[in-house]
Design a protein around this motif. Structure first.
Motif, PDB file in Angstrom:
ATOM      1  N   THR A  66       0.409  -5.791 -13.469  1.00  0.00           N
ATOM      2  CA  THR A  66      -0.251  -6.898 -14.168  1.00  0.00           C
ATOM      3  C   THR A  66      -1.637  -7.221 -13.607  1.00  0.00           C
ATOM      4  O   THR A  66      -2.477  -7.734 -14.348  1.00  0.00           O
ATOM      5  N   ASP A  67      -1.882  -6.948 -12.306  1.00  0.00           N
ATOM      6  CA  ASP A  67      -3.171  -7.273 -11.699  1.00  0.00           C
ATOM      7  C   ASP A  67      -4.073  -6.039 -11.655  1.00  0.00           C
ATOM      8  O   ASP A  67      -3.629  -4.908 -11.854  1.00  0.00           O
ATOM      9  N   VAL A  68      -5.357  -6.303 -11.359  1.00  0.00           N
ATOM     10  CA  VAL A  68      -6.332  -5.221 -11.224  1.00  0.00           C
ATOM     11  C   VAL A  68      -6.160  -4.558  -9.857  1.00  0.00           C
ATOM     12  O   VAL A  68      -6.127  -5.239  -8.822  1.00  0.00           O
ATOM     13  N   VAL A  69      -6.050  -3.245  -9.848  1.00  0.00           N
ATOM     14  CA  VAL A  69      -5.909  -2.471  -8.614  1.00  0.00           C
ATOM     15  C   VAL A  69      -7.105  -1.536  -8.501  1.00  0.00           C
ATOM     16  O   VAL A  69      -7.376  -0.746  -9.414  1.00  0.00           O
TER      17      VAL A  69
ATOM     18  N   ILE B  82      -5.810  -4.632  -3.657  1.00  0.00           N
ATOM     19  CA  ILE B  82      -4.965  -5.377  -4.584  1.00  0.00           C
ATOM     20  C   ILE B  82      -5.118  -6.849  -4.246  1.00  0.00           C
ATOM     21  O   ILE B  82      -4.774  -7.277  -3.142  1.00  0.00           O
ATOM     22  N   SER B  83      -5.666  -7.595  -5.192  1.00  0.00           N
ATOM     23  CA  SER B  83      -6.006  -9.002  -4.953  1.00  0.00           C
ATOM     24  C   SER B  83      -6.970  -9.074  -3.768  1.00  0.00           C
ATOM     25  O   SER B  83      -8.039  -8.508  -3.823  1.00  0.00           O
ATOM     26  N   SER B  84      -6.568  -9.738  -2.688  1.00  0.00           N
ATOM     27  CA  SER B  84      -7.439  -9.842  -1.511  1.00  0.00           C
ATOM     28  C   SER B  84      -7.026  -8.886  -0.400  1.00  0.00           C
ATOM     29  O   SER B  84      -7.539  -8.978   0.715  1.00  0.00           O
TER      30      SER B  84
ATOM     31  N   GLU C 239       5.551  -5.249  -9.747  1.00  0.00           N
ATOM     32  CA  GLU C 239       5.061  -5.913 -10.952  1.00  0.00           C
ATOM     33  C   GLU C 239       3.612  -6.361 -10.783  1.00  0.00           C
ATOM     34  O   GLU C 239       2.830  -6.348 -11.749  1.00  0.00           O
ATOM     35  N   THR C 240       3.235  -6.729  -9.561  1.00  0.00           N
ATOM     36  CA  THR C 240       1.858  -7.156  -9.305  1.00  0.00           C
ATOM     37  C   THR C 240       0.875  -6.028  -9.576  1.00  0.00           C
ATOM     38  O   THR C 240      -0.224  -6.246 -10.103  1.00  0.00           O
TER      39      THR C 240
END
Length: 429
Positions: free
Chosen positions: A310-313, A276-278, A306-307
């Motif tokens: 909305t973000d790419v996992v 998730i993210s970095s 929420e992350t």
């Protein structure tokens, strides 16, 4: 002084120099000894594993709760059995002291069962213990009723409601006790649900959260009804809460809703390996507001729900809860490629964590590098939550041993340096 307490102290004073007092002391001593032996026997049975899990869970702190509870019951039985033959003032006094001990240790057991050990919890337990003993001291000394009357005389008005200090204390105590009982019952249900292997892990988390929420709401409504607070006034609070959610609490509400969406659509499970993210790691906990990601170095990252909406996992764990672990290796151009690939496949298949399947191990040629041939050994494991560092280390060690035994060379970077003398230049001596 209360009439009942007055009679109690008169009986104790009359029996002080008689055999009745001696018999009562002997009965109290025998009951305490029997309770202590029963407590010791039951503790040994639990430690030996001869008591089933549910019974052990219900008893909880058996060494602290069972002793006063069993002694209180036996003392009450002895009191009603002997009151037709002799005065039982000491037995009545002892029963009330043991009842206070039962209340204190029951509350401490519930608190330790519901909440994690902490400094505030120990302080709260001490406050409860002192409060109960002060009430008992006031009761047996006969000053409890005057104190209650003083508290009742302290009156004030809130809106159209007339209240007094005693009513507020009773209401607060009722709410606290009801909430503790609700949390204790919900905790027991949670443990049974989380231990069930027939229910999906995501649904278990959802059911646990719903049980706790329903228990708290029911306990709050019941305690308010017992105290006499009009439940319809909650509509005003609900309207204010809705406005607050619309403005200042929208992020919190979004995280809670996102948490339930993630659990219900089964996109993530506890134990999955995700990016998730970095952040790359293992899903350790899925909570209502956030997710706890344990990275491979042992640190934990708290990521709002929420992350993850909305973000790419990136989920590195397949639907069958297995993961592919790549292990790159390079061999020299002079080594036997066929032997090296066969050895890598044997080493990967021999590891204890590798899935015992013909397609669980694969060896491919990645590229022809500057110093040697780049290979990649890939193994599938069924327990990705255990991490990959130790597995890779063990496989690399096995590769080192097998390659040395079969003359497979692992190259290191080499460079050819050529010195071209300039035309007309005199070589240095």
């Amino acid at each position: 002084m209360d009439h009942d307490i007055n009679i109690l102290w008169k009986e104790i004073a009359q029996d002080f120099n008689t055999t009745a007092a001696l018999w009562q002391l002997l009965v109290i001593g025998a009951i305490l000894a029997i309770s202590g032996l029963l407590n010791l026997h039951l503790r040994r049975q639990i430690l030996a594993g001869k008591v089933n899990t549910v019974y052990k869970m219900l008893l909880g702190g058996v060494e602290r709760l069972f002793f006063p509870f069993s002694a209180f019951l036996m003392l009450v039985i002895a009191r009603y059995s002997l009151e037709n033959w002799m005065h039982v003032g000491l037995l009545r006094l002892g029963a009330r002291m043991l009842l206070a001990m039962v209340i204190i240790r029951s509350i401490a057991y519930v608190l330790r069962y519901v909440f994690s050990p902490s400094a505030w919890l120990h302080s709260f337990e001490r406050v409860i213990a002192w409060t109960v003993w002060v009430v008992v001291a006031l009761h047996i000394s006969g000053f409890l009723n005057p104190v209650l009357q003083v508290l009742e005389d302290v009156q004030f008005t809130v809106g159209k409601q007339k209240l007094n200090l005693l009513l507020l204390l009773q209401g607060g105590l009722t709410i606290v006790v009801t909430m503790l009982i609700a949390l204790w019952l919900s905790r027991m249900i949670e443990l049974r649900l989380m231990a069930s292997s027939n229910i999906n892990s995501n649904w278990r988390v959802i059911m646990v959260k719903m049980v706790r929420m329903v228990a708290i709401v029911i306990a709050l409504l019941m305690s308010m009804a017992v105290v006499g607070i009009d439940v319809t006034m909650l509509s005003v609070f609900g309207g204010a809460l809705g406005v607050g959610l619309g403005f200042g609490l929208q992020k919190i509400a979004s995280n809670y809703v996102s948490g339930f969406i993630i659990l219900m659509d089964k996109s993530l499970h506890m134990g999955d390996i995700v990016t998730i993210s970095s952040h790359y790691g293992i899903v350790k906990e899925l909570r209502s507001r956030y997710m706890v990601l344990r990275k491979l170095d042992g640190t934990e990252v708290i990521i709002p729900n929420e992350t993850m909406i909305t973000d790419v996992v990136i989920n590195h764990t397949s639907a069958a809860h297995k993961a592919k672990i790549p292990i790159p290796i390079q061999i020299s151009y002079d080594s036997d490629l066929d032997v090296a690939m066969r050895l890598l496949k044997e080493i990967g298949a021999a590891h204890q964590r590798t899935i015992k399947d013909g397609s669980a191990v694969d060896v491919i040629i990645k590229s022809f590098g500057e110093s040697g041939i780049d290979l990649q050994l890939s193994v599938w494991v069924a327990d990705p939550e255990e991490g990959s560092s130790k597995l890779q280390s063990e496989i690399y060690y096995a590769i080192w041993q097998r390659f040395k035994a079969n003359n497979i060379e692992i190259p290191y970077p080499t460079r050819d340096v050529r010195i071209v003398a300039a035309s007309g230049a005199t070589p240095a001596v």
